[in-house]
Structure formats: structure tokens, C-alpha cells
Design a protein around this motif. Structure first.
Motif, short mmCIF file in Angstrom:
data_model
loop_
_atom_site.label_atom_id
_atom_site.label_comp_id
_atom_site.label_asym_id
_atom_site.label_seq_id
_atom_site.Cartn_x
_atom_site.Cartn_y
_atom_site.Cartn_z
N HIS A 160 24.60 -8.97 9.46
CA HIS A 160 23.61 -8.16 10.16
C HIS A 160 22.45 -7.87 9.20
O HIS A 160 22.66 -7.39 8.10
CB HIS A 160 24.22 -6.85 10.65
N TYR A 161 21.23 -8.18 9.64
CA TYR A 161 20.04 -7.99 8.82
C TYR A 161 19.04 -7.14 9.60
O TYR A 161 18.82 -7.35 10.79
CB TYR A 161 19.42 -9.33 8.45
N GLN A 162 18.42 -6.19 8.89
CA GLN A 162 17.41 -5.34 9.49
C GLN A 162 16.19 -5.27 8.57
O GLN A 162 16.31 -5.37 7.35
CB GLN A 162 17.91 -3.91 9.67
N LEU A 163 15.04 -5.08 9.18
CA LEU A 163 13.80 -4.82 8.45
C LEU A 163 13.19 -3.56 9.03
O LEU A 163 13.08 -3.44 10.26
CB LEU A 163 12.84 -6.00 8.60
N PHE A 164 12.84 -2.61 8.18
CA PHE A 164 12.20 -1.40 8.70
C PHE A 164 11.13 -0.91 7.74
O PHE A 164 11.05 -1.36 6.59
CB PHE A 164 13.22 -0.31 9.02
N ALA A 165 10.28 -0.01 8.24
CA ALA A 165 9.12 0.48 7.50
C ALA A 165 9.09 2.00 7.50
O ALA A 165 9.45 2.63 8.50
CB ALA A 165 7.83 -0.07 8.09
N LEU A 166 8.64 2.56 6.37
CA LEU A 166 8.49 4.00 6.23
C LEU A 166 7.04 4.31 5.88
O LEU A 166 6.40 3.60 5.10
CB LEU A 166 9.40 4.54 5.12
N SER A 167 6.54 5.41 6.44
CA SER A 167 5.18 5.85 6.14
C SER A 167 5.13 6.46 4.74
O SER A 167 6.15 6.62 4.06
CB SER A 167 4.71 6.87 7.17
N ALA A 168 3.93 6.86 4.31
CA ALA A 168 3.76 7.47 2.99
C ALA A 168 4.53 8.78 2.88
O ALA A 168 4.89 9.21 1.77
CB ALA A 168 2.28 7.70 2.72
N GLY A 224 -1.05 -6.22 3.81
CA GLY A 224 -1.07 -6.93 5.08
C GLY A 224 0.28 -7.06 5.74
O GLY A 224 0.37 -7.62 6.83
N GLY A 225 1.35 -6.55 5.09
CA GLY A 225 2.66 -6.57 5.72
C GLY A 225 3.71 -7.26 4.89
O GLY A 225 3.44 -7.82 3.83
N GLY A 232 0.85 -1.19 0.00
CA GLY A 232 0.00 0.00 0.00
C GLY A 232 0.88 1.24 0.00
O GLY A 232 1.79 1.38 -0.82
N ASP A 233 0.65 2.15 0.95
CA ASP A 233 1.45 3.37 1.06
C ASP A 233 2.69 3.18 1.92
O ASP A 233 3.47 4.12 2.08
CB ASP A 233 0.60 4.51 1.65
N THR A 234 2.89 2.01 2.50
CA THR A 234 4.03 1.77 3.38
C THR A 234 5.17 1.15 2.58
O THR A 234 4.97 0.23 1.80
CB THR A 234 3.64 0.84 4.52
N SER A 235 6.38 1.66 2.81
CA SER A 235 7.58 1.10 2.19
C SER A 235 8.29 0.21 3.20
O SER A 235 8.61 0.65 4.31
CB SER A 235 8.53 2.22 1.74
N PHE A 236 8.54 -1.03 2.82
CA PHE A 236 9.29 -1.96 3.66
C PHE A 236 10.67 -2.16 3.04
O PHE A 236 10.79 -2.42 1.84
CB PHE A 236 8.57 -3.29 3.79
N PRO A 270 2.78 -5.37 10.00
CA PRO A 270 3.09 -4.14 9.28
C PRO A 270 3.17 -2.92 10.19
O PRO A 270 3.83 -1.93 9.85
CB PRO A 270 1.93 -4.00 8.29
N ALA A 271 2.53 -2.96 11.36
CA ALA A 271 2.51 -1.80 12.24
C ALA A 271 3.68 -1.76 13.20
O ALA A 271 4.13 -0.68 13.61
CB ALA A 271 1.20 -1.77 13.03
#
Length: 407
Positions: free
Chosen positions: A108-116, A145-146, A90-94, A160-161
Motif C-alpha cells: 500500500h502506497y500513499q502520497l500526501f501534502a501538508l501546508s506550512a 512545482g510539486g 517551498g513551504d509544502t511538505s510532501f 501540488p494542489a
């Protein structure tokens, strides 16, 4: 029509010579169906994620966001330790930041999310042993859904949140995966058999809890000595909770519940017969068709698929003659984009050039326009990309294109 390149729209960074350099093609709003309306040219493959409303490009220093017309909207700087991979939900960037480690330190591995708007929502360190397994990968995909990270044997879903792990599922190498809108996952698993047996394949849907709520089995018919294979190349969710899939089979028939597909004579058994199928939210087949040539003079390879109402849009590559009603490719491989209707009608458009062209990514908007990423290997005759009546010449240094095609 010959497309003129505008000046680079992304400024050079410390990553000079990387996909941070994009050139915008002149807009061609009067393009015929299947021709380029808007485009970007890239020197190398970038971390591109296309959606129905636009395209995001992950570079070494951040993310550039474009609307459906491929006009730059904004830039968000990122702090990446390794190689980033981008997926839009959707509008979220992973973003999956992969630093495999080595002499300089551990992995080293990371997962992060950015808003629109580009605000970082969360950033989590990942336990490699818990998140995935397998020597190849891991990779990232996402839906509303993530995000899901998957390797050769395991797929792991994250909230996703918050980024918290939600569930882990066993998969097989070569499975076609597609996230649904509610946090579940579609998994299409092919099969290959030697000897007297015939292959059976399974499709399943995992709910947001990670448990399977349906499983469908497709059977095949083969010559007396049996054998053959069924492979899934791509899968994508539909708006009403179903699924579209694309692949190929080398058996005499493919039995999809009550739908029966017979093999088309192709250029040798190894090429197989391409197919596209649509399933409803319970795994029942709505429709399916075999796609490819009927004269044994060419081949077709599905690569990506997207749903469009009751139809599907297929992106892939082809070689030889007799393919989807398109002209012969001679000694090269051409890309194609085709709309496959539920009734079996196929409308295809070719993307060719002097070398080989292949499809890398696909997204389809509500108006039917398709955004595709094309890899163009230059041939000895020059560096021209041909799309319908259009010719695009950006010079020999550009080998990837992001093209928005008219519906």
C-alpha cells in the motif's frame, strides 16, 4: 573549538532507538567560513529534507521542523502505515508513505501534502503499476512545482494542489533528476561504452506538461580503443530556470557544446575526472570546469550540488592528496563542501574524522551558508568529527550530522 552537546531536543517516542532521537550541538556563530554554526547529531539516518530556509525531519511519528539555525519550530503528528519519505516543495511538505506489504497484507502506497502550518491538504492512494516501475525504489523528490516519484525506469509528477497525476516520463537507472519551479523536470542521463565507440550523454528538460522542450547532447573524446563513461551524480535548478550538474568522466575529453574539458590525471582510470557545469534555461552551457587532483595521488566523488547565483556549491567525498587544495586524508575518506565559481575558482572546506565521512544531502541559503547531512563512520581512534578548527565529539552512538556551515 570543541562542541558540547545539549540535552536531546526531541522526546523519546515509541520508536526508541530510531532517528526520532536528535541532539542539538552548541551554536557557534563566530565560526570561520566553512565551519559549523549550528548542528544536530543523529543516531541513524532520518528522513531529512533541507531547504534554503530550514530543515524538516520525518520520524516514525511525525515531522519536526527547524529553521535555518536548526532551532525546532513545530511538530506535526502523522499517520504512517509504512516507511515515510519526505521532500519539501517551498513551504509544502510532501510525504510518500511506502508499505511494501508481505505476510500481513498487500502493498500500500500513499502520497500526501501538508501546508506550512501542518494542515493536511490532500492524501491519495497510488496505483503502483501506474506511478512507477523498477525493482529499486521508488523514491520521492519535490520542488515548488510539486512532487515527483521515480523508480528505475519511470518518473511520475503530481499536482501540488490536489495530488492528481500530471505526467509520466521514461528515465534510466542512475539519471540525475532535478524538479524546476514550474512543475517540470531536468533529467541528466550518462553513458558507458566498451570498445571502439565513445559515449554520448543527454540532458533534457520536461515542461510542466511532461513534454521535452529541449535536449542537449554532450560528446567525448577517448583513446584509440574508445570506451569510457560519463556519469551524473547530482543536479539542481537555478533561480533563473537553468540547471547545475556534477559528475565525472573517464574519457580523454568531455565536449559540452562549445566548452571543452580535458581529463585530469587521477588515481587510475576508474576514478575519472570530476566536473561541474551550469546550463541556461535552453540547455546551453554557461560554464563548466574539471575538478579534482592533477598529481595522480587521490580521487574526488561529487555527491550533491546546489546553485548559488552564478556559482555552484558542491558536496562530496575525497581520498588521498592533491584534492581541491585540502590536506591529505591518509587512509580515510573525508567529506567536503566547495564553492565552484563560474570563472573556475574553487574554495573548498574539509569535513573529516577518525573514520570515513560522506555527504548525504545539501541545501544552500541565499547568504551562501550550506546545510549538509554527513554520515560519519567511526574509526579506531575515536568518534571525533573535525570541521576546520572545530572538533565535535558526541559519543559513538551518533553517526549522522546535520550541519549548518558559515558562508
Amino acid at each position: 573549538m570543541h562542541a558540547r552537546l545539549l540535552a536531546p531536543i526531541l522526546a523519546a517516542t515509541a520508536c526508541s532507538g530510531t532517528p526520532c532521537q536528535l541532539d542539538r550541538l552548541d551554536d557557534m556563530p563566530a565560526a570561520a567560513s566553512g565551519e559549523v554554526r549550528h548542528g544536530l547529531a543523529l543516531a541513524q539516518n532520518a528522513g531529512l529534507s533541507a531547504t534554503a530556509t530550514g530543515v524538516a525531519c520525518l520520524t516514525c511519528g511525525g515531522i519536526y521542523y527547524f529553521d535555518a539555525a536548526l532551532t525546532e519550530q513545530r511538530y506535526v503528528a502523522l499517520d504512517l502505515e509504512g516507511t515515510g519519505e519526505l521532500a519539501m516543495g517551498g513551504d509544502t511538505s510532501f510525504v510518500f508513505d511506502r508499505d511494501p506489504g508481505g505476510a500481513a497484507g498487500p502493498a500500500h502506497y500513499q502520497l500526501f501534502a501538508l501546508s506550512a502550518t501542518g494542515r493536511e491538504l490532500w492524501r491519495d492512494d497510488l496505483d503502483t503499476g501506474a506511478a512507477w516501475q523498477g525493482a529499486v525504489g521508488p523514491e520521492l523528490l519535490a520542488g515548488p512545482g510539486g512532487p515527483v516519484i521515480y523508480g528505475e525506469t519511470v518518473a511520475s509528477a503530481f499536482d501540488p494542489a490536489t495530488g492528481a497525476p500530471r505526467w509520466t516520463a521514461t528515465i534510466q537507472r542512475g539519471d540525475a533528476l532535478a524538479p524546476d519551479a514550474a512543475g517540470g523536470l531536468f533529467i541528466a542521463t550518462g553513458a558507458s561504452v566498451l570498445g571502439p565507440a565513445t559515449p554520448q550523454v543527454t540532458l533534457r528538460h520536461l515542461a510542466a506538461t511532461g513534454t521535452a522542450d529541449w535536449t542537449a547532447t554532450w560528446t567525448t573524446g577517448a583513446p584509440p580503443n574508445g570506451g569510457g563513461n560519463v556519469s551524473f551524480a547530482a543536479a539542481a535548478p537555478t533561480a533563473d530556470g537553468g540547471l547545475v550538474v556534477a559528475g565525472w568522466f573517464t574519457t580523454q575529453t568531455l565536449e559540452l557544446g562549445d566548452v571543452h574539458l580535458a581529463a585530469l590525471p587521477l588515481n587510475g582510470a576508474i576514478d575519472g575526472t570530476g566536473f561541474v557545469a551550469a546550463l541556461d534555461g535552453t540547455g546551453e552551457v554557461r560554464w563548466a570546469i574539471a575538478v579534482g587532483t592533477s598529481d595522480g595521488s587521490g580521487r574526488i566523488s561529487p555527491r550533491r550540488i546546489a546553485a548559488l547565483g552564478d556559482a555552484a556549491v558542491l558536496c562530496g567525498d575525497r581520498a588521498g592528496a592533491g584534492q581541491l587544495g585540502l590536506a591529505a586524508t591518509d587512509a580515510t575518506t573525508d567529506a567536503f563542501v566547495a564553492r565552484v565559481a563560474a570563472g573556475g575558482d574553487v574554495t573548498a572546506h574539509a569535513i573529516g574524522g577518525d573514520g570515513d565521512q560522506t555527504c548525504e544531502a545539501l541545501a544552500v541559503a541565499a547568504d551562501g551558508s550550506a546545510t549538509v547531512t554527513i554520515h560519519s563512520a567511526r574509526g579506531p581512534g575515536g568518534s571525533v568529527l573535525r570541521v576546520g578548527s572545530q572538533s565535535i565529539d558526541d559519543g559513538p552512538e551518533k553517526t549522522f550530522y546535520v550541519l549548518n556551515l558559515a558562508p
